[in-house]
Design an enzyme around this catalytic site. Structure first.
Site, PDB file in Angstrom:
ATOM      1  N   TYR A 143       0.662  -1.232  -0.034  1.00 25.59           N
ATOM      2  CA  TYR A 143       0.040  -0.038  -0.022  1.00 25.59           C
ATOM      3  C   TYR A 143       0.910   1.279   0.016  1.00 25.59           C
ATOM      4  O   TYR A 143       0.791   2.262  -0.985  1.00 25.59           O
ATOM      5  CB  TYR A 143      -0.923   0.172   1.345  1.00 25.59           C
ATOM      6  CG  TYR A 143      -1.766   1.303   1.291  1.00 25.59           C
ATOM      7  CD1 TYR A 143      -2.484   1.685   0.571  1.00 25.59           C
ATOM      8  CD2 TYR A 143      -1.149   2.358   2.471  1.00 25.59           C
ATOM      9  CE1 TYR A 143      -2.942   3.128   0.645  1.00 25.59           C
ATOM     10  CE2 TYR A 143      -1.653   3.425   2.510  1.00 25.59           C
ATOM     11  CZ  TYR A 143      -2.537   3.895   1.670  1.00 25.59           C
ATOM     12  OH  TYR A 143      -3.198   5.052   1.940  1.00 25.59           O
TER      13      TYR A 143
HETATM   14  C1  WQD Z   1      -3.429   3.458  15.290  1.00 21.70           C
HETATM   15  C2  WQD Z   1      -2.801   2.953  16.346  1.00 21.70           C
HETATM   16  C3  WQD Z   1      -2.411   0.663  16.391  1.00 21.70           C
HETATM   17  C4  WQD Z   1      -6.382  -0.888  16.353  1.00 21.70           C
HETATM   18  C5  WQD Z   1      -2.980   3.142   9.241  1.00 21.70           C
HETATM   19  C6  WQD Z   1      -2.081   2.994   8.063  1.00 21.70           C
HETATM   20  C7  WQD Z   1      -1.752   4.419   7.464  1.00 21.70           C
HETATM   21  C8  WQD Z   1      -2.851   5.260   7.237  1.00 21.70           C
HETATM   22  C9  WQD Z   1      -3.601   5.417   8.408  1.00 21.70           C
HETATM   23  C10 WQD Z   1      -3.636   5.332   5.164  1.00 21.70           C
HETATM   24  C11 WQD Z   1      -1.676   1.960  16.175  1.00 21.70           C
HETATM   25  C12 WQD Z   1      -3.347   0.735  17.266  1.00 21.70           C
HETATM   26  C13 WQD Z   1      -5.274  -0.172  16.574  1.00 21.70           C
HETATM   27  C14 WQD Z   1      -6.819  -1.590  17.636  1.00 21.70           C
HETATM   28  C15 WQD Z   1      -4.693  -0.759  18.541  1.00 21.70           C
HETATM   29  N1  WQD Z   1      -3.646   4.833   6.142  1.00 21.70           N
HETATM   30  N2  WQD Z   1      -4.464  -0.006  17.616  1.00 21.70           N
HETATM   31  N3  WQD Z   1      -5.766  -1.492  18.624  1.00 21.70           N
HETATM   32  O1  WQD Z   1      -1.565   1.716  11.518  1.00 21.70           O
HETATM   33  O2  WQD Z   1      -1.216   4.052  12.651  1.00 21.70           O
HETATM   34  O3  WQD Z   1      -2.116   3.701  10.301  1.00 21.70           O
HETATM   35  O4  WQD Z   1      -4.055   4.168   9.109  1.00 21.70           O
HETATM   36  O5  WQD Z   1      -3.157   5.955   4.756  1.00 21.70           O
HETATM   37  O6  WQD Z   1      -0.943   3.968   6.203  1.00 21.70           O
HETATM   38  O7  WQD Z   1      -0.958   2.169   8.380  1.00 21.70           O
HETATM   39  O8  WQD Z   1      -3.484   3.324  12.049  1.00 21.70           O
HETATM   40  O9  WQD Z   1      -5.732   3.060  13.294  1.00 21.70           O
HETATM   41  O10 WQD Z   1      -4.693   1.133  12.558  1.00 21.70           O
HETATM   42  O11 WQD Z   1      -3.787   2.365  14.371  1.00 21.70           O
HETATM   43  O12 WQD Z   1      -4.063  -0.533  19.504  1.00 21.70           O
HETATM   44  O13 WQD Z   1      -7.793  -2.423  17.854  1.00 21.70           O
HETATM   45  O14 WQD Z   1      -3.631   2.056  17.157  1.00 21.70           O
HETATM   46  O15 WQD Z   1      -1.587  -0.405  16.932  1.00 21.70           O
HETATM   47  O16 WQD Z   1      -0.777   2.079  17.192  1.00 21.70           O
HETATM   48  P1  WQD Z   1      -1.954   3.128  11.797  1.00 21.70           P
HETATM   49  P2  WQD Z   1      -4.607   2.206  12.975  1.00 21.70           P
END
Ligand code: WQD
Length: 331
Positions: A143
């Site tokens: 991605y």
């Molecule tokens: C946020 C934080 C998780 C779910 C992603 C993509 C990025 C962008 C935005 C598009 C992290 C933690 C999550 C849960 C948790 N997308 N978490 N429990 O990974 O920062 O970014 O979305 O452009 O490219 O990688 O976002 O919302 O998945 O997670 O603890 O049930 O919440 O580990 O630290 P991320 P996310």
């Protein structure tokens, strides 16, 4: 003249469409409705089109000519990191193929400006907490690669247009963690990111899961830069205006975030506050590929586009909670 918004029926695209319509711009929406929702763009001119289809470039050219389009905001793309690892070719076909057709149609019709949805995923796992645009991009999943390649394609299109003597300007916006809702009916309906996931679990009476609490951060949980979707939408409007007013944009790539980080625990606490519920999260394992902290350095976008996020975490969470019908008053 009209603005063509690809993916205009999506979560972020529909917010931008709403702002464009509010300020009186003519808008043409192109969406394949694979994840887009038609209700979000009711009453607007619409072309239902998969941008990666073999006839997509020709159909775009026809739509651009029919609606006198002079600028494009290109959202339409696949955006799930996990899925991109499982189905990389789908991501190359849709994201790279789609952009190829958009750029082809733009070249054939003399489009003057383009705003491209890029992502903080282009940075990968940076070893600094605060990332600026000139940091080396090392995406760690297909991605993120498609977004970085998209940026290169656009840069090359700008160079080629210059060689032909054509005017073609572009801005690439690297979104950080987008959340919230500017209008309840435009809220994110996919349950892919932290805030929607926590809301869904809480609504189902389940504990949210924190993916790791042993990171080297103040409370041990990961830090991200959450930006309100309405603020992000405004950044697109600012980008369009920037390309109109400046002969040669000084910069073409911008981080879009708040410049402030919030931890997973802080987000869950904000949700507890906004829903007026006690939420006791479960501590889970770390998720592979999660950088401990990722916060946008927003000095470039503030200097060049005079854009600054208006909303903070509390407002982001409150708007998401309201849209989900989970605020104490809607109980
Ligand atoms: C946020 C934080 C998780 C779910 C992603 C993509 C990025 C962008 C935005 C598009 C992290 C933690 C999550 C849960 C948790 N997308 N978490 N429990 O990974 O920062 O970014 O979305 O452009 O490219 O990688 O976002 O919302 O998945 O997670 O603890 O049930 O919440 O580990 O630290 P991320 P996310």
């Amino acid at each position: 003249m009209a603005v063509l918004v690809t993916g205009g029926a999506g979560y972020i695209g529909s917010h931008v469409v709403r702002l464009l319509v509010e300020r009186g711009d003519d808008v043409l929406v192109v969406d394949d409705f694979s994840t887009g929702i038609e209700n979000r763009v009711e009453g607007l001119p619409l072309v239902s089109l998969d941008l990666a289809a073999p006839d997509a470039e020709d159909r775009l050219v026809a739509a651009i000519e029919e609606h006198s389009v002079d600028s494009i905001i290109h959202f339409a793309a696949k955006k799930q990191v996990g899925e991109s690892v499982e189905r990389p070719l789908l991501y190359y076909r849709q994201n790279i193929g789609g952009l190829t057709n958009v750029l082809g149609a733009a070249e054939r019709t003399g489009i003057e400006s383009l705003v491209f949805s890029s992502s903080a995923a282009t940075y990968g796992m940076p070893d600094v907490e605060m990332v600026a645009e000139d940091l080396d991009c090392r995406p760690i999943n297909p991605y993120g690669e498609t977004k970085l390649i998209g940026e290169w394609m656009i840069d090359n299109a700008i160079t080629a247009a210059k060689m032909r003597g054509d005017t073609f300007k572009a801005v690439k916006l690297r979104y950080f963690n987008v959340a919230g809702a500017g209008w309840p009916e435009l809220a994110d309906t996919a349950v892919m990111n932290l805030i929607p996931i926590v809301l869904e679990r809480v609504a189902a009476g389940k504990a949210p899961i924190v993916f790791g609490n042993d990171y080297d951060t103040p409370d041990g949980t990961c830090i991200r830069d959450y930006v309100h979707v309405k603020d992000l939408a405004e950044a697109h409007i600012a980008s369009l205006d920037y390309m109109k007013s400046d002969d040669e944009p000084a910069e073409t790539v911008f981080n879009v975030g708040t410049g402030k980080g919030a931890s997973v625990k802080e987000v869950i606490d904000a949700i507890a506050e906004a829903t007026d519920r006690e939420i006791v999260p479960e501590m889970g394992e770390r998720r592979a590929g999660d950088p401990p902290a990722l916060v946008a350095d927003v000095s470039r976008i503030s200097a060049q586009l005079s854009w600054k996020a208006e909303f903070g975490l509390e407002e982001i969470v409150r708007s998401a909670v309201d849209a989900a019908g989970m605020s104490p008053t809607s109980k």
